[in-house]
Design an enzyme around this catalytic site. Structure first.
Site, PDB file in Angstrom:
ATOM      1  N   GLY A  66      -8.454   3.551  10.518  1.00 21.22           N
ATOM      2  CA  GLY A  66      -8.746   2.160  10.144  1.00 21.22           C
ATOM      3  C   GLY A  66      -9.020   1.671   8.475  1.00 21.22           C
ATOM      4  CB  THR A  67      -7.123   3.482   5.878  1.00 21.97           C
ATOM      5  OG1 THR A  67      -5.556   4.039   5.986  1.00 21.97           O
ATOM      6  CG2 THR A  67      -7.865   5.144   5.862  1.00 21.97           C
ATOM      7  N   GLY A  68      -6.449   0.764   6.713  1.00 19.88           N
ATOM      8  CA  GLY A  68      -5.763  -1.069   6.361  1.00 19.88           C
ATOM      9  C   GLY A  68      -6.470  -1.956   6.722  1.00 19.88           C
ATOM     10  CB  CYS A  69      -8.434  -2.535  10.080  1.00 17.98           C
ATOM     11  SG  CYS A  69      -7.439  -2.178  11.178  1.00 17.98           S
ATOM     12  CB  THR A 125      -7.143   7.838   6.557  1.00 13.08           C
ATOM     13  OG1 THR A 125      -5.483   8.515   7.762  1.00 13.08           O
ATOM     14  CG2 THR A 125      -7.261   8.818   5.441  1.00 13.08           C
ATOM     15  CE  LYS A 184      -2.378  -1.227   3.826  1.00 16.46           C
ATOM     16  NZ  LYS A 184      -2.845  -1.748   4.754  1.00 16.46           N
TER      17      LYS A 184
END
Length: 273
Positions: free
Chosen positions: A207-210, A205, A172
């Protein structure tokens, strides 16, 4: 009904972790199950406390779900300790579904969510089981041991992860300095492509990865091929950032409702290498 599972930490603020994963699963028409690795006292301003579950109880939760449900895809998030990673890796050796590993290490506010000694356990025991891993640049640097400044560095770091036994990598690019938010994908068959969307100037942003990894898990459980699932997950999180909820006083959560409401609005720019 396709069943998914998240093995991760709880976020009392609701923007990341188990809560974000289950919201995403629900929005994408999969039945979400869970195993909680740790409780966190957390909001948009940061993490003020972490209480890890005993490894044997994390395993008990996983066993209870897998004994009763046909789980199509599992994702892992915050695993916190080497002991938790070790018991999970041993249990998941026999799992035949898709395993998505989101190597959560640092919260948006800077708090550590993975003990230092757990990194080695993740590299040697969990990553070889992963169907796909979804690190951001800081996480990829820790796992690969390489500094990432440019796209060529992402290629080198991804190769290190593939050499560890990971089948597919989504690197990412949210932390990069590129004008576009560009993710680089490295597939098990040697193909590569990038996924890009306009970068959004917003603090919201959390929690974007989760959320991205949960969306990927849900789309794969629905039967989408892995590249297509990655692109749809990119669309899901982009729309969640664009149509943010303006909640809290720090790094606000993304909007898990946005994909169903606005998915016709955007197209992901995919370029195959």
């Amino acid at each position: 009904m396709n069943v998914t599972m998240t093995i991760a930490g709880s976020d009392s603020g609701g923007g990341a972790g188990i809560q974000a994963d289950l919201k995403t699963f629900q929005e994408l028409n999969t039945f979400g199950t869970s195993a909680i690795t740790a409780l966190t006292a957390q909001n948009t301003l940061g993490v003020t406390g972490v209480h890890a579950a005993p490894p044997e109880f994390v395993l008990a939760q996983v066993d209870a779900v897998l004994a009763d449900f046909e789980v199509k895809a599992i994702k892992t998030g915050m695993l916190f300790s080497a002991d938790i990673i070790e018991v999970l890796a041993k249990r998941l050796q026999d799992y035949r579904g898709v395993l998505v590993v989101d190597p959560v290490m640092i919260a948006k506010g800077g708090a550590s969510l993975l003990q230092q000694q757990a990194v080695a356990a993740m590299r040697t025991q969990l990553l070889p089981l992963a169907t796909v891993i979804t690190p951001n640049i800081p996480e990829a640097e820790v796992l690969s041991g390489l500094k990432i400044n440019h796209a060529d560095d992402m290629v080198a770091a991804a190769q290190v992860l593939l050499d560890l036994g990971v089948k597919n990598v989504v690197m990412k690019g949210g932390h990069s300095q590129e004008e576009m938010a560009r993710d680089y994908v490295f597939l098990a068959d040697g193909r590569r492509f990038s996924m890009a969307m306009p970068r959004i100037d917003t603090p919201n942003t959390h929690g974007t990865g989760c959320t991205f990894s949960a969306a990927l898990t849900a789309f794969v459980a629905q039967g989408l091929a892995l590249p297509e699932a990655m692109v749809e997950a990119k669309r899901f999180i982009h729309l969640g950032i664009v149509h943010d909820l303006h909640l809290g006083h720090g790094h606000g959560p993304t909007n898990h409702f946005a994909y169903q409401q606005f998915k016709g609005e955007c197209e992901v720019d995919c370029v195959w290498a």
